[in-house]
Design a protein around this motif. Structure first.
Motif, PDB file in Angstrom:
ATOM      1  N   GLN A 137       0.811  -1.214   0.000  1.00  0.00           N
ATOM      2  CA  GLN A 137       0.000   0.000   0.000  1.00  0.00           C
ATOM      3  C   GLN A 137       0.845   1.265   0.000  1.00  0.00           C
ATOM      4  O   GLN A 137       0.335   2.345  -0.292  1.00  0.00           O
ATOM      5  CB  GLN A 137      -0.944  -0.002   1.213  1.00  0.00           C
ATOM      6  CG  GLN A 137      -2.079  -0.999   1.093  1.00  0.00           C
ATOM      7  CD  GLN A 137      -3.094  -0.807   2.198  1.00  0.00           C
ATOM      8  OE1 GLN A 137      -2.745  -0.601   3.356  1.00  0.00           O
ATOM      9  NE2 GLN A 137      -4.362  -0.858   1.842  1.00  0.00           N
ATOM     10  N   THR A 176      -4.331   3.818  -6.955  1.00  0.00           N
ATOM     11  CA  THR A 176      -4.533   2.531  -6.292  1.00  0.00           C
ATOM     12  C   THR A 176      -3.223   2.074  -5.662  1.00  0.00           C
ATOM     13  O   THR A 176      -2.149   2.382  -6.175  1.00  0.00           O
ATOM     14  CB  THR A 176      -4.991   1.459  -7.292  1.00  0.00           C
ATOM     15  OG1 THR A 176      -4.034   1.372  -8.359  1.00  0.00           O
ATOM     16  CG2 THR A 176      -6.353   1.807  -7.861  1.00  0.00           C
ATOM     17  N   PRO A 177      -3.297   1.325  -4.529  1.00  0.00           N
ATOM     18  CA  PRO A 177      -4.531   0.987  -3.816  1.00  0.00           C
ATOM     19  C   PRO A 177      -4.906   2.083  -2.817  1.00  0.00           C
ATOM     20  O   PRO A 177      -4.097   2.979  -2.533  1.00  0.00           O
ATOM     21  CB  PRO A 177      -4.148  -0.298  -3.085  1.00  0.00           C
ATOM     22  CG  PRO A 177      -2.692  -0.100  -2.770  1.00  0.00           C
ATOM     23  CD  PRO A 177      -2.117   0.655  -3.943  1.00  0.00           C
TER      24      PRO A 177
END
Length: 294
Positions: A178, A195-196
């Motif tokens: 992430q 993203t994410p």
């Protein structure tokens, strides 16, 4: 009166190291004589122990008494607030340590006199600070109490000084993937989601502390750079630019800040070359120390 003796053991099971008291006699407190008593060492320093870590050391107790039945208790005394459970003491022969607190606990019992003195070693003291224990230096004392059969526990004049130094610490938990953000620039200029989405939890041992998010922007694989001021995070109903580090939340020591599905956006312009862009989100903790903001 201190409640029952939970750790009573015959003196024979204790580790006897030997001591030389010579002709030292007990002192007097009020109308009662108390035994000669010395903890060794008389000062223990726990330095640089962060939350989630622990440090263990040993100490001994030297005692001279003519009583045929006696007991020693210990209590933790401090002018500062020390959370329950961060200091644990294990007596010789015991499997489980006991948390130290202002309430005295039994640590040693004898069933025969020690007129020439005896040293009992193998006491272990563990310091394991929690996240709720604020960074700083603490001073405390282990105060010992002596009790003979039928009598009341009497405080002994010799105590064991403790110095507990806890450095500032910050912890963030999130999936490693992430931290990386990516965007394919292929369409017309506009605002696009990255993203994410971010989900994380963070905590610190200072009060107050502030969770900050930042980025250096996104760099294109074929050239080009999207600067931080064109990267945004959605907080509530607002889009906040990463031109400066973004203040997400302020909390207290031991308080966990949890964020779920933070949405990130980037603004593309006509001058941005097409292709894949990648960047990274960084997390930091800001707090005010004696020297200023960290």
């Amino acid at each position: 009166m201190i409640a029952g003796w939970r750790m009573a053991k015959a003196l024979a099971i204790l580790v006897i190291l030997g001591v030389f008291f010579g002709d030292t006699r007990g002192t007097r407190m009020g109308a009662q004589e108390i035994p000669a008593f010395v903890p060794f060492p008389q000062k223990l320093v726990f330095s640089g122990v962060k939350p989630g870590e622990e440090r263990t050391t040993e100490f001994s107790l030297a005692l001279q008494t003519g009583d045929t039945s006696w007991a020693l208790f210990v209590a933790l005394k401090s002018q500062e607030t020390i959370p329950q459970g961060v200091l644990l003491l294990r007596a010789p022969g015991e499997k489980n340590p006991l948390p130290l607190s202002p309430t005295p606990i039994l640590i040693l019992q004898g069933t025969q006199p020690a007129p020439h003195g005896v040293t009992v070693g193998g006491f272990t003291l563990t310091f394991a600070p929690s996240w709720a224990m604020e960074a700083g230096e603490y001073t405390a004392n282990l105060v010992f109490f002596y009790q003979r059969t039928g009598g009341q526990p009497m405080p002994l004049p010799q105590s064991l000084t403790l110095v507990l130094a806890v450095p500032p610490a910050f912890q963030v938990e999130m999936q490693e993937a992430q931290k990386d953000i990516a965007l394919e620039v292929s369409g017309p200029p506009g605002l696009y989601s990255l993203t994410p989405a971010l989900s994380l939890s963070a905590r610190a041992n200072v009060t107050p502390w502030t969770l900050l998010l930042s980025t250096r922007g996104l760099t294109g694989e074929q050239g080009g750079h999207i600067p931080p001021e064109r990267v945004f995070v959605k907080l509530g109903k607002s889009l906040v630019s990463f031109q400066n580090p973004v203040v997400v939340r302020t909390a207290r020591a031991g308080e966990t800040v949890t964020l779920a599905n933070l949405l990130l956006f980037v603004e593309t312009r006509v001058e941005d070359p097409p292709g894949q862009y990648r960047g990274e989100i960084a997390m930091a903790c800001s707090f005010r120390s004696k020297g200023g903001v960290q």
